[in-house]
Scaffold this motif. Structure first.
Motif: not given
Length: 444
Positions: A77-104
């Motif tokens: 089941t998929f949902t059209l995004r109701p806001e942008g934060t959750a998808g952005t954080i999911r993408a950061m986790l999935e693509n290893g962006i949080l391993n590139e140093g803080f703050p991102q």
């Protein structure tokens, strides 16, 4: 009215004559975000439904009433995004962006979807500019994100926009607040709507967000979170105020701001206007230190905001703010006959390669209708080409505003003539033209 298929309720078309307003705000928000060190991220229009249930919260109006959820044979089941934060954080986790140093720091401009009652400034498909900063628990980060939002508001020219701030504490101090809220609303549960009665046991803070006039009236006298903050949350809130004061940003403490999404902690804020009616929040955001852990990542502090572009543009229109001018046609070639048409194609190609906005007849009109069309599209200049002009390799370049005409050659020298003769006239009017002419001169 013709029986056309109409656009879906709660959506709007941005027609070409209005798109320049969107170009204005999109350019400003992207440029401002990058000045603050944010980089653009682009995420899918739809996500696994569980992402929003886990992040936004199953007791929120968004999850309970407003999400557009779909499924296809063999798929989840998929949902059209109701806001942008959750998808952005999911993408950061999935693509290893949080391993590139803080703050991102990431920003986005995207469309969101919520099934709500359409009204001024509130649509079922709307567009949002958002920023997310991950990796800092310091109140100076809160102030920096607020300063970014304030900078956008200032740059688009809005006036009388008030910053409201609040703290909704951390899970520890909020537990005591929930207890106090439950005791308060318990005595009035017979007056609460069905949804709020359901929230009473699960998350009483959601009652403070209810749109029902009866529930809102009851909530007016409810306990406020600021009276229940722990020492750490109090200190964080005080330091946020100190940072905002250092930045020269005026603010009002508003204990009624609680946010409608479960992932927020501590700082919450809104920029509010009264110029667009009841839906006066131009920008809203805050800190969500628990979200990344909720989505399966390490415990990581984060914060951000969302700014509705429809509301921003609506407020700009109400306040008479300036938008960048819609760029008109720089040069129109009016042609008479097949040979003239071919010459117009060649010359238009030459001019377009140098960045000018050029049109010529593709309909097969006569000269008079072509001139009317050139006037209708706001062409700055017109060159009429016929057999005589081809034979002499020269034509008249006409300024459509003044009626002035000069002779130009119909070859590669046209570019130099066009730029050189009208450089002074257009330099102060059109920044796009200025850039093109300067680039042309560099190549001569």
């Amino acid at each position: 009215m013709a029986n056309y298929i109409q656009k879906p309720k709660g959506t709007q078309d941005v027609v070409p004559s209005e798109s320049y307003k969107w170009h204005t705000v999109e350019s400003i928000v992207a440029d401002t975000a990058e000045q603050f060190g944010f980089r653009e991220i682009r995420i899918p229009t739809f996500e696994e439904t569980g992402l929003f249930v886990r992040s936004v919260g199953d007791t929120t109006d968004v999850v309970q009433k407003e999400m557009y959820t779909v499924s296809a044979t063999g798929d989840s089941t998929f949902t059209l995004r109701p806001e942008g934060t959750a998808g952005t954080i999911r993408a950061m986790l999935e693509n290893g962006i949080l391993n590139e140093g803080f703050p991102q720091r990431a920003y986005y401009i995207l469309s969101c979807f919520r099934h709500e009652k359409p009204q001024a400034g509130r649509l079922r498909e709307f567009h949002q500019f958002g920023c997310e900063m991950v990796g800092s628990a310091n109140p100076s980060a809160d102030a920096d994100v607020i300063a970014l939002a304030k900078s956008v508001i200032d740059r688009v020219g809005l006036k009388n926009i008030q910053l409201n701030i609040n703290s909704i504490g951390c899970p520890e101090c909020r537990a005591n607040y929930h207890k106090a809220l439950k005791e308060y609303f318990e005595s009035k549960k017979d007056e609460l709507c069905e949804t709020c009665n359901d929230r009473l046991d699960r998350n009483p803070m959601r009652i403070l967000d209810c749109k029902s006039p009866i529930c809102s009236g009851i909530a007016e006298n409810a306990p406020v979170i600021l009276d229940f903050l722990c020492d750490d949350c109090k200190d964080h809130f005080e330091k946020l105020q100190e940072n905002l004061t250092l930045m020269g940003i005026e603010f009002k403490i508003n204990p009624k701001i609680v946010r409608g999404l479960d992932y927020y902690t501590r700082t919450v804020f809104e920029f509010i206007t009264t110029d667009i009616g009841a839906q006066g929040t131009v920008c809203g955001g805050g800190r969500y230190d628990g979200l990344i852990e909720t989505l399966g990542g390490p415990k990581t502090p984060a914060l951000g905001f969302g700014m509705g572009l429809e509301r921003l543009i609506l407020t700009m229109e109400k306040q008479g703010c300036e938008f960048m001018e819609e760029r008109k046609c720089d040069l129109y070639f009016a042609s008479m006959g097949d040979n003239a048409q071919k010459k117009a194609v060649q010359l238009a190609t030459l001019m377009r390669e140098e960045g000018f906005k050029v049109e010529y007849d593709v309909v097969g009109r006569g000269l008079k209708p072509q001139m009317k069309y050139a006037d209708k599209i706001g062409a700055r200049f017109v060159i009429v080409i016929g057999d005589n002009e081809i034979e002499t390799n020269s034509a008249k370049l006409k300024n459509m505003q003044t009626g002035d005409q000069i002779d130009v050659t119909l070859d590669e020298n046209l570019l130099e003539s066009f730029g050189a003769v009208y450089y002074d006239i257009l330099m102060g009017e059109d920044e796009n033209f200025k850039a093109f002419v300067e680039a042309m001169n560099d190549n001569v």
